[in-house]
Enzyme design. Structure first.
Site, PDB file in Angstrom:
ATOM      1  N   CYS A 185      -0.861   3.419  -5.679  1.00 22.78           N
ATOM      2  CA  CYS A 185      -1.544   2.291  -5.038  1.00 22.78           C
ATOM      3  C   CYS A 185      -2.624   2.812  -4.105  1.00 22.78           C
ATOM      4  O   CYS A 185      -2.398   3.750  -3.342  1.00 22.78           O
ATOM      5  CB  CYS A 185      -0.541   1.454  -4.253  1.00 22.78           C
ATOM      6  SG  CYS A 185      -1.276   0.023  -3.427  1.00 22.78           S
TER       7      CYS A 185
ATOM      8  N   GLY B 250       0.737  -1.258   0.000  1.00 17.68           N
ATOM      9  CA  GLY B 250       0.000   0.000   0.000  1.00 17.68           C
ATOM     10  C   GLY B 250       0.761   1.300   0.000  1.00 17.68           C
ATOM     11  O   GLY B 250       0.137   2.356  -0.064  1.00 17.68           O
TER      12      GLY B 250
ATOM     13  N   GLY C  61       2.793   2.612  -2.296  1.00 16.15           N
ATOM     14  CA  GLY C  61       3.154   3.138  -3.608  1.00 16.15           C
ATOM     15  C   GLY C  61       2.379   4.389  -3.993  1.00 16.15           C
ATOM     16  O   GLY C  61       1.255   4.622  -3.534  1.00 16.15           O
TER      17      GLY C  61
END
EC number: 1.7.1.7
Length: 347
Positions: A186, A181, A183
């Site tokens: 993301c 999570g 990124g």
């Protein structure tokens, strides 16, 4: 249900405390690392930064450009075997040693990866990538890959906790990919409520992996060269970058024009854009867990690579680390509530 009350930290929660240094110049810092991997037995030397296996980052062009900086590229899994053959025919052995072959976990992925690896013995890295590395099927696939390719260096993930990191290493992974999570494109954390602050994940997983002779790569969450330094300071052996390498000539994203200005599309690999491109649609039973952004064109990646490596060298000089290898043991993190003076950020 249970609640863990100990504090978990991301890169924005800390700074690295400076320490006395005997280094005269940033040029004295050695960024190259030398590794021998637990299962494959392969030795590798280079700068332990990896371009992410996203189809708008991990391209053949990116691999060729970053190899000159001794940086690895995890080439995305959507190239055909024929495209791989053409790339190999036009690439030097030095470029190929900086390439990771990415794969999913289906039977078709396995067969395709086998064909790609058979094209050239210089392809020594396999990156087995799924969003959720906690499934039993994933662990079994890692074991299958290790049995099939005993001398290949296998990177597998993603996970964020020590016990799963250990299980993947015991199943055959040489390097565990850490991050759920963080990124830039993301949205897993907001779509699912699942995740783990990246710096704490790196610290926990590095401790687990190193205890077994394995290694980790911090995947996601870096927005500046300082974040890359923090990931290494937290114990990461490698750092994987996506957003920081997106938007360049080598990134492979589609270029769009708005009001006379050109932009490059960059999207997460669980985004609607990615699923429509590679699968045709978003399946009825799932939600997209990534977003698509338009980035101003950033020119050749070499300028960004120099900036990242320059920042990393400077971080090492601030703590007295003459080699990147020493950065972890020279790092003391301090918790902070601010990172920078932002008065002119909007100008």
């Amino acid at each position: 249900m249970r609640i863990e009350e100990d504090l978990k930290l991301g890169f924005k929660d800390v700074l690295i405390r400076p320490k006395r240094s005997t280094l005269k110049s940033r040029s004295d810092v050695e960024l190259e690392r030398q590794f021998t991997f637990k299962h494959s037995g392969q030795s590798w030397s280079g700068v332990p930064i990896i371009a992410a296996n996203m189809d708008t980052v991990g391209t053949f062009s990116m691999a060729s450009a970053l190899a000159s900086f001794d940086i690895l590229t995890a080439v995305h899994k959507h190239y055909s075997v024929e495209e791989w053959q053409a790339f190999i025919n036009n690439s030097s052995a030095d470029v190929l040693k900086h390439v990771m072959v990415s794969t999913g976990t289906s039977d078709a992925d396995f067969e395709k990866t086998k064909q790609i690896l058979d094209l050239n013995p210089a392809l020594n890295f396999v990156c087995i990538d799924v969003a959720n590395g906690y499934s039993e099927h994933f662990v079994q696939f890692v074991a299958k890959a290790r049995e099939a390719w005993p001398t290949k260096t296998i990177c597998a993930g993603n996970v964020v906790t020590g016990e799963m990191c250990e299980e993947l290493i015991l199943s055959g992974a040489d390097i565990v990919k850490v991050g759920i999570g963080p990124g830039s494109v993301c949205t897993t954390r907001v779509k699912t409520g699942v995740g783990y602050p990246q710096l704490s994940a790196v610290i926990e997983c590095a401790d687990a992996a190193h205890g077994l002779g394995g290694m980790i790569v911090s995947d996601g969450g870096c927005t500046t060269p300082g974040d890359v330094a923090k990931a290494f300071g937290g114990g990461a052996d490698f750092v994987m970058l996506g957003g920081m390498l997106a938007g360049h000539e080598e990134s492979g994203g589609r270029i769009v024009e708005e009001n006379g200005e050109k932009f490059m599309l960059f999207y997460g690999m669980s985004s609607e854009s990615a699923m429509k491109r590679h699968v045709g649609c978003v399946a009825e039973y799932r939600a997209a867990e990534g977003k698509t952004v338009k980035l101003p064109l950033r020119g050749p990646v070499e300028n960004t690579a120099r900036d990242i490596l320059g920042g990393l060298r400077s971080a090492c000089t601030y703590v007295g680390a003459s080699r990147l290898k020493e950065l972890t043991k020279r790092t003391t993190f301090i918790r902070v509530q601010e990172q920078e003076n932002r008065i002119f950020n909007n100008l």
